[in-house]
Design a protein around this motif. Structure first.
Motif, PDB file in Angstrom:
ATOM      1  N   ARG A  87      22.205 -24.169  26.879  1.00 51.49           N
ATOM      2  CA  ARG A  87      21.928 -25.530  26.948  1.00 51.49           C
ATOM      3  C   ARG A  87      20.592 -25.623  28.068  1.00 51.49           C
ATOM      4  N   TRP A  88      20.748 -24.546  28.953  1.00 56.27           N
ATOM      5  CA  TRP A  88      19.638 -24.503  30.073  1.00 56.27           C
ATOM      6  C   TRP A  88      18.272 -24.254  29.305  1.00 56.27           C
ATOM      7  N   HIS A  89      18.520 -23.020  28.475  1.00 52.92           N
ATOM      8  CA  HIS A  89      17.352 -22.528  27.814  1.00 52.92           C
ATOM      9  C   HIS A  89      16.693 -23.878  26.794  1.00 52.92           C
ATOM     10  N   ALA A  90      17.474 -24.862  26.433  1.00 53.07           N
ATOM     11  CA  ALA A  90      16.933 -25.984  25.481  1.00 53.07           C
ATOM     12  C   ALA A  90      16.314 -26.872  26.457  1.00 53.07           C
ATOM     13  N   LEU A  91      16.842 -26.948  27.622  1.00 49.58           N
ATOM     14  CA  LEU A  91      16.260 -27.897  28.614  1.00 49.58           C
ATOM     15  C   LEU A  91      14.833 -27.487  28.884  1.00 49.58           C
ATOM     16  N   ALA A  92      14.640 -26.085  29.155  1.00 50.35           N
ATOM     17  CA  ALA A  92      13.477 -25.462  29.829  1.00 50.35           C
ATOM     18  C   ALA A  92      12.613 -25.517  28.463  1.00 50.35           C
ATOM     19  N   GLY A  93      12.897 -25.472  27.263  1.00 49.67           N
ATOM     20  CA  GLY A  93      11.978 -25.192  26.057  1.00 49.67           C
ATOM     21  C   GLY A  93      11.522 -26.728  25.810  1.00 49.67           C
ATOM     22  N   TRP A  94      12.427 -27.639  25.835  1.00 41.61           N
ATOM     23  CA  TRP A  94      11.823 -29.230  25.528  1.00 41.61           C
ATOM     24  C   TRP A  94      11.050 -29.554  26.570  1.00 41.61           C
ATOM     25  N   ALA A  95      11.120 -29.293  28.174  1.00 43.04           N
ATOM     26  CA  ALA A  95      10.227 -29.581  29.157  1.00 43.04           C
ATOM     27  C   ALA A  95       9.121 -29.116  29.341  1.00 43.04           C
ATOM     28  N   MET A  96       9.153 -27.867  28.529  1.00 42.10           N
ATOM     29  CA  MET A  96       7.918 -27.136  28.945  1.00 42.10           C
ATOM     30  C   MET A  96       7.102 -26.870  27.699  1.00 42.10           C
ATOM     31  N   ARG A  97       7.065 -27.757  26.755  1.00 49.45           N
ATOM     32  CA  ARG A  97       6.248 -27.642  25.559  1.00 49.45           C
ATOM     33  C   ARG A  97       4.722 -27.779  25.957  1.00 49.45           C
ATOM     34  N   GLU A  98       4.091 -27.310  24.958  1.00 46.47           N
ATOM     35  CA  GLU A  98       2.502 -27.392  25.093  1.00 46.47           C
ATOM     36  C   GLU A  98       2.162 -29.032  25.125  1.00 46.47           C
ATOM     37  N   SER A  99       3.019 -29.689  24.171  1.00 49.18           N
ATOM     38  CA  SER A  99       2.448 -31.285  24.194  1.00 49.18           C
ATOM     39  C   SER A  99       2.673 -31.939  25.529  1.00 49.18           C
ATOM     40  N   VAL A 100       3.949 -31.445  26.199  1.00 45.10           N
ATOM     41  CA  VAL A 100       4.340 -32.254  27.500  1.00 45.10           C
ATOM     42  C   VAL A 100       3.072 -31.893  28.500  1.00 45.10           C
ATOM     43  N   ILE A 101       2.719 -30.592  28.483  1.00 40.89           N
ATOM     44  CA  ILE A 101       1.559 -30.258  29.535  1.00 40.89           C
ATOM     45  C   ILE A 101       0.337 -31.099  29.282  1.00 40.89           C
ATOM     46  N   GLU A 102       0.056 -31.128  27.936  1.00 42.71           N
ATOM     47  CA  GLU A 102      -1.270 -31.892  27.425  1.00 42.71           C
ATOM     48  C   GLU A 102      -1.226 -33.348  27.618  1.00 42.71           C
ATOM     49  N   ARG A 103       0.024 -33.951  27.590  1.00 42.65           N
ATOM     50  CA  ARG A 103       0.525 -35.414  27.740  1.00 42.65           C
ATOM     51  C   ARG A 103       0.239 -35.814  29.254  1.00 42.65           C
ATOM     52  N   GLY A 104       1.117 -35.073  30.140  1.00 38.99           N
ATOM     53  CA  GLY A 104       1.416 -35.475  31.460  1.00 38.99           C
ATOM     54  C   GLY A 104       1.121 -34.494  32.359  1.00 38.99           C
ATOM     55  N   GLY A 105       0.906 -33.106  32.135  1.00 40.22           N
ATOM     56  CA  GLY A 105       0.735 -32.004  32.875  1.00 40.22           C
ATOM     57  C   GLY A 105       1.971 -31.505  33.646  1.00 40.22           C
ATOM     58  N   ALA A 106       1.260 -30.993  34.778  1.00 34.38           N
ATOM     59  CA  ALA A 106       2.976 -30.314  35.638  1.00 34.38           C
ATOM     60  C   ALA A 106       4.059 -31.338  36.006  1.00 34.38           C
TER      61      ALA A 106
END
Length: 305
Positions: A87-106
């Motif tokens: 469950r924690w792995h899923a949260l990390a993977g969901w929040a740290m996708r490349e698309s998230v970084i491209e859209r809103g950064g850190a």
């Protein structure tokens, strides 16, 4: 009593958030792939520590509820087992996708990690309440109690009062684990003992499914309160306004639409229904779009974010 629980869980949440920020500071500047790997390794241990503290605080609260309601011979309480690492792995993977970084950064990445962490802690608190209610010999019911500034949909659910039996709210409580050997670590300002479990993989197991009445979103402000079957808690004088707003919004949003039901068969032969709403011009709207339209109408109606 609910405010005391909220204060304790907020304190746990703040400390968990501080731990999350510390991890992000340590890995800042690394390539994204290395940040993802580090968070994948570190988030489960961080989450497990604060999930345990949340469950223990909720267990103490549950015991207080039983005492206030004069429940005779309550079954000894347990904490909820820690969430699985997946469950924690899923949260990390969901929040740290490349698309998230491209859209809103850190900043967006942190917001999604923090919100997801808060959501899981809210669910752990609810699971502790509902799981312990399910093992009692006396029938229990659960209520959603929102804090100030809750969203419109949570307020509507709270207005239903004790509308969820512990069994229905829980979906499935898979069973009880090993009894928890508790030690007293300290006390709250009201003299309530804070306990620590004697080991891992003990206590109530996680639920296999979750009913809408106990579903939580990121950064949810709601808590679950267990009451005996003959009791209800008046949460606030104007709680019904949320339900009235929901009904009005439902009627307005669906005006001019007709529901279409399509029945289809799964591979195992099970029949399922698919729903969509069609307007006079033949344009369709999905259930998710309908829900969003209702929530937006409620927000405008009662001026709640």
């Amino acid at each position: 009593m609910t405010e005391e629980l909220t204060r304790l869980i907020n304190q746990v949440g703040d400390e968990a958030d501080a731990g999350l920020k510390a991890i992000l500071q340590q890995i800042a500047g690394l390539p994204l792939s290395q940040q993802q790997e580090a968070m994948h390794d570190l988030l489960p241990s961080l989450g497990a520590a604060y999930a345990g503290a949340t469950s223990e605080a909720s267990t103490v609260f549950f015991e207080n509820l039983m005492e206030v309601q004069e429940v005779a011979r309550p079954v000894p309480t347990d904490i909820v087992r820690e969430p699985k690492a997946d469950r924690w792995h899923a949260l990390a993977g969901w929040a740290m996708r490349e698309s998230v970084i491209e859209r809103g950064g850190a900043l967006l990445m942190y917001s999604m990690l923090s919100g997801g962490l808060t959501r899981i802690l809210s669910e752990i608190s609810a699971d502790t309440m509902i799981g312990n209610a399910a093992i009692q010999t006396q029938r229990m019911r659960s209520q959603r109690v929102p804090s100030a500034g809750c969203c419109a949909f949570c307020g509507m659910l709270a207005s239903k009062f004790a509308g969820y039996s512990s069994e229905a709210s829980a979906g499935k409580v898979v069973g009880r684990g090993q009894p928890v050997d508790a030690t007293i670590l300290g006390y709250t300002e009201r003299g309530v003992a804070i306990r620590k479990s004697g080991g891992q993989a003990r206590g109530l197991r996680e639920r296999g499914s979750r009913a809408i009445g106990e579903d939580f979103h990121d950064a949810c402000r709601c808590k679950v309160v267990i009451v005996t079957e003959e009791n209800e808690v008046q949460l606030r004088a104007d709680a019904d306004k949320y339900y009235d707003s929901y009904r009005d919004a439902f009627d307005k949003v669906n005006a001019g639409y007709e529901r279409k039901v399509t029945t289809y068969k799964l591979d195992d032969g099970t029949l399922k229904n698919r729903y969509e709403w069609i307007d006079a011009k033949g344009r369709s709207r999905s259930p998710k779009e309908q829900t969003n339209d209702i929530l937006n109408a409620m927000r405008r109606d009662i001026n709640v974010a």
